[in-house]
Design a protein around this motif. Structure first.
Motif, PDB file in Angstrom:
ATOM      1  N   SER A  53       0.757  -1.152   0.038  1.00 21.19           N
ATOM      2  CA  SER A  53       0.365   0.374  -0.043  1.00 21.19           C
ATOM      3  C   SER A  53       0.650   1.234  -0.063  1.00 21.19           C
ATOM      4  CB  SER A  53      -0.944  -0.044   0.979  1.00 21.19           C
ATOM      5  OG  SER A  53      -1.642  -0.917   1.344  1.00 21.19           O
ATOM      6  N   ASP A  54       0.560   2.294  -0.101  1.00 16.58           N
ATOM      7  CA  ASP A  54       1.053   3.428   0.121  1.00 16.58           C
ATOM      8  C   ASP A  54       2.105   3.640   1.086  1.00 16.58           C
ATOM      9  OD1 ASP A  54      -0.042   4.677  -2.634  1.00 16.58           O
ATOM     10  OD2 ASP A  54      -0.981   5.379  -2.307  1.00 16.58           O
ATOM     11  N   ARG A  55       1.331   3.098   2.416  1.00 19.65           N
ATOM     12  CA  ARG A  55       1.674   3.569   3.710  1.00 19.65           C
ATOM     13  C   ARG A  55       1.117   2.553   4.700  1.00 19.65           C
ATOM     14  NH1 ARG A  55      -0.375   9.832   6.160  1.00 19.65           N
ATOM     15  NH2 ARG A  55       1.941  10.134   8.170  1.00 19.65           N
ATOM     16  N   LEU A  56       1.856   1.766   4.983  1.00 24.84           N
ATOM     17  CA  LEU A  56       1.964   0.497   6.211  1.00 24.84           C
ATOM     18  C   LEU A  56       0.858   1.082   7.231  1.00 24.84           C
ATOM     19  CD1 LEU A  56       2.195  -2.154   6.209  1.00 24.84           C
ATOM     20  CD2 LEU A  56       4.294  -1.190   7.887  1.00 24.84           C
ATOM     21  N   SER A  57       0.021   0.638   7.383  1.00 26.59           N
ATOM     22  CA  SER A  57      -0.899   0.848   9.208  1.00 26.59           C
ATOM     23  C   SER A  57      -1.800   0.331   8.746  1.00 26.59           C
ATOM     24  CB  SER A  57      -1.347   3.090   8.153  1.00 26.59           C
ATOM     25  OG  SER A  57      -2.217   2.700   7.457  1.00 26.59           O
ATOM     26  N   LEU A  58      -2.550   1.421  10.148  1.00 28.33           N
ATOM     27  CA  LEU A  58      -3.517   0.216  10.592  1.00 28.33           C
ATOM     28  C   LEU A  58      -5.184   1.273  10.575  1.00 28.33           C
ATOM     29  CD1 LEU A  58      -5.334  -2.224  11.739  1.00 28.33           C
ATOM     30  CD2 LEU A  58      -4.469  -1.716  13.680  1.00 28.33           C
ATOM     31  N   GLU A  59      -5.747   1.195   9.846  1.00 28.78           N
ATOM     32  CA  GLU A  59      -6.900   1.864   9.971  1.00 28.78           C
ATOM     33  C   GLU A  59      -8.074   1.545  10.637  1.00 28.78           C
ATOM     34  OE1 GLU A  59      -8.948   3.119   6.101  1.00 28.78           O
ATOM     35  OE2 GLU A  59      -6.833   2.997   5.381  1.00 28.78           O
ATOM     36  N   PHE A  60      -9.097   2.377  11.855  1.00 32.49           N
ATOM     37  CA  PHE A  60      -9.809   1.914  13.378  1.00 32.49           C
ATOM     38  C   PHE A  60     -10.666   2.634  13.180  1.00 32.49           C
ATOM     39  CE2 PHE A  60      -6.375   4.429  14.544  1.00 32.49           C
ATOM     40  CZ  PHE A  60      -6.729   5.683  15.296  1.00 32.49           C
ATOM     41  N   ARG A  61     -11.790   2.935  13.758  1.00 30.26           N
ATOM     42  CA  ARG A  61     -12.867   3.725  14.278  1.00 30.26           C
ATOM     43  C   ARG A  61     -12.869   4.404  15.462  1.00 30.26           C
ATOM     44  NH1 ARG A  61     -19.328   3.207  13.168  1.00 30.26           N
ATOM     45  NH2 ARG A  61     -19.130   1.846  14.418  1.00 30.26           N
ATOM     46  N   PRO A  62     -12.506   5.338  16.019  1.00 35.95           N
ATOM     47  CA  PRO A  62     -12.348   5.772  16.773  1.00 35.95           C
ATOM     48  C   PRO A  62     -13.289   6.367  17.854  1.00 35.95           C
ATOM     49  CG  PRO A  62     -11.652   7.654  15.946  1.00 35.95           C
ATOM     50  CD  PRO A  62     -11.634   6.915  14.605  1.00 35.95           C
ATOM     51  N   GLU A  63     -14.325   6.772  18.912  1.00 38.49           N
ATOM     52  CA  GLU A  63     -14.908   7.653  19.563  1.00 38.49           C
ATOM     53  C   GLU A  63     -15.247   8.718  19.255  1.00 38.49           C
ATOM     54  OE1 GLU A  63     -15.490   6.035  24.269  1.00 38.49           O
ATOM     55  OE2 GLU A  63     -14.476   4.871  23.545  1.00 38.49           O
ATOM     56  N   LEU A  64     -15.970   9.255  18.546  1.00 37.58           N
ATOM     57  CA  LEU A  64     -15.819  10.476  19.358  1.00 37.58           C
ATOM     58  C   LEU A  64     -15.115  11.725  19.501  1.00 37.58           C
ATOM     59  CD1 LEU A  64     -16.759  12.355  16.150  1.00 37.58           C
ATOM     60  CD2 LEU A  64     -18.833  12.838  17.696  1.00 37.58           C
ATOM     61  N   SER A  65     -15.419  11.377  21.002  1.00 33.17           N
ATOM     62  CA  SER A  65     -14.651  12.192  21.890  1.00 33.17           C
ATOM     63  C   SER A  65     -13.067  11.563  21.715  1.00 33.17           C
ATOM     64  CB  SER A  65     -15.397  11.825  23.761  1.00 33.17           C
ATOM     65  OG  SER A  65     -14.793  10.353  23.792  1.00 33.17           O
ATOM     66  N   GLU A  66     -12.773  11.381  21.908  1.00 33.25           N
ATOM     67  CA  GLU A  66     -11.475  10.306  21.129  1.00 33.25           C
ATOM     68  C   GLU A  66     -10.602  11.099  20.076  1.00 33.25           C
ATOM     69  OE1 GLU A  66      -9.413   9.207  23.944  1.00 33.25           O
ATOM     70  OE2 GLU A  66     -10.971   9.153  25.255  1.00 33.25           O
ATOM     71  N   SER A  67     -11.655  11.298  19.289  1.00 31.29           N
ATOM     72  CA  SER A  67     -11.087  11.267  17.838  1.00 31.29           C
ATOM     73  C   SER A  67      -9.496  12.566  17.341  1.00 31.29           C
ATOM     74  CB  SER A  67     -12.127  11.845  17.076  1.00 31.29           C
ATOM     75  OG  SER A  67     -11.282  12.104  15.268  1.00 31.29           O
ATOM     76  N   GLU A  68     -10.009  14.180  18.410  1.00 30.16           N
ATOM     77  CA  GLU A  68      -9.494  15.007  18.536  1.00 30.16           C
ATOM     78  C   GLU A  68      -8.151  14.488  18.840  1.00 30.16           C
ATOM     79  OE1 GLU A  68      -7.723  18.365  16.582  1.00 30.16           O
ATOM     80  OE2 GLU A  68     -10.253  17.530  16.468  1.00 30.16           O
ATOM     81  N   ALA A  69      -8.025  14.169  19.995  1.00 33.62           N
ATOM     82  CA  ALA A  69      -7.051  13.874  20.829  1.00 33.62           C
ATOM     83  C   ALA A  69      -5.989  13.000  19.684  1.00 33.62           C
ATOM     84  CB  ALA A  69      -7.423  12.990  21.972  1.00 33.62           C
ATOM     85  N   LEU A  70      -6.542  11.467  19.346  1.00 29.84           N
ATOM     86  CA  LEU A  70      -5.612  10.937  18.232  1.00 29.84           C
ATOM     87  C   LEU A  70      -5.156  11.983  17.284  1.00 29.84           C
ATOM     88  CD1 LEU A  70      -8.331   8.222  18.435  1.00 29.84           C
ATOM     89  CD2 LEU A  70      -5.714   7.978  19.624  1.00 29.84           C
ATOM     90  N   ARG A  71      -5.344  12.488  17.016  1.00 25.98           N
ATOM     91  CA  ARG A  71      -5.002  13.023  15.785  1.00 25.98           C
ATOM     92  C   ARG A  71      -4.202  14.075  16.153  1.00 25.98           C
ATOM     93  NH1 ARG A  71      -9.234  15.315  11.707  1.00 25.98           N
ATOM     94  NH2 ARG A  71     -10.946  13.639  11.677  1.00 25.98           N
TER      95      ARG A  71
END
Length: 125
Positions: A53-71
């Motif tokens: 792939s373009d980038r070795l990674s793992l996609e996941f769906r975060p809880e909305l409340s955690e999304s901004e901190a994870l970013r």
């Protein structure tokens, strides 16, 4: 319909460990889609983007409340396609992945789409 080319190899870095973590969740299954291993339990909760792939990674769906901190984490990015639906991805090459962290990200993603009986089974472990 043209099949997507396979975007990983069975010897890809971290695939075995991620597969073990994902498939340990109640009623989880692996389905190849878009040439990638996807992990599902009623709904998809993880996508492994392999070495082809373009980038070795793992996609996941975060809880909305955690999304901004994870970013704010430099290892996290908004992936093409699924990012429009709130998914994030962990770059597996920025630093050696923490398998406990991967387990937590996948479990949180799993909980967002799992049926009540699946969550009950997970909580009873």
């Amino acid at each position: 319909m043209v099949a997507h080319p396979r975007m990983y190899t069975d010897s890809d870095p971290w695939l075995s460990e991620i597969r073990d973590i994902a498939l340990s969740l109640p009623e989880a299954a692996e389905v190849e889609a878009w040439g990638r291993p996807t992990f599902r339990a009623k709904k998809m909760f993880g996508i492994y983007n392999g070495s082809l792939s373009d980038r070795l990674s793992l996609e996941f769906r975060p809880e909305l409340s955690e999304s901004e901190a994870l970013r704010q984490d430099p290892r996290i990015f908004v992936p093409p396609y699924t990012g429009a639906y709130g998914w994030l991805a962990l770059d597996l090459l920025v630093e050696t992945p923490d398998l406990q962290e991967i387990a937590e990200l996948l479990e949180a993603s799993y909980r967002l789409g799992a049926l009540k009986r699946m969550i009950r089974a997970l909580d009873e472990r």
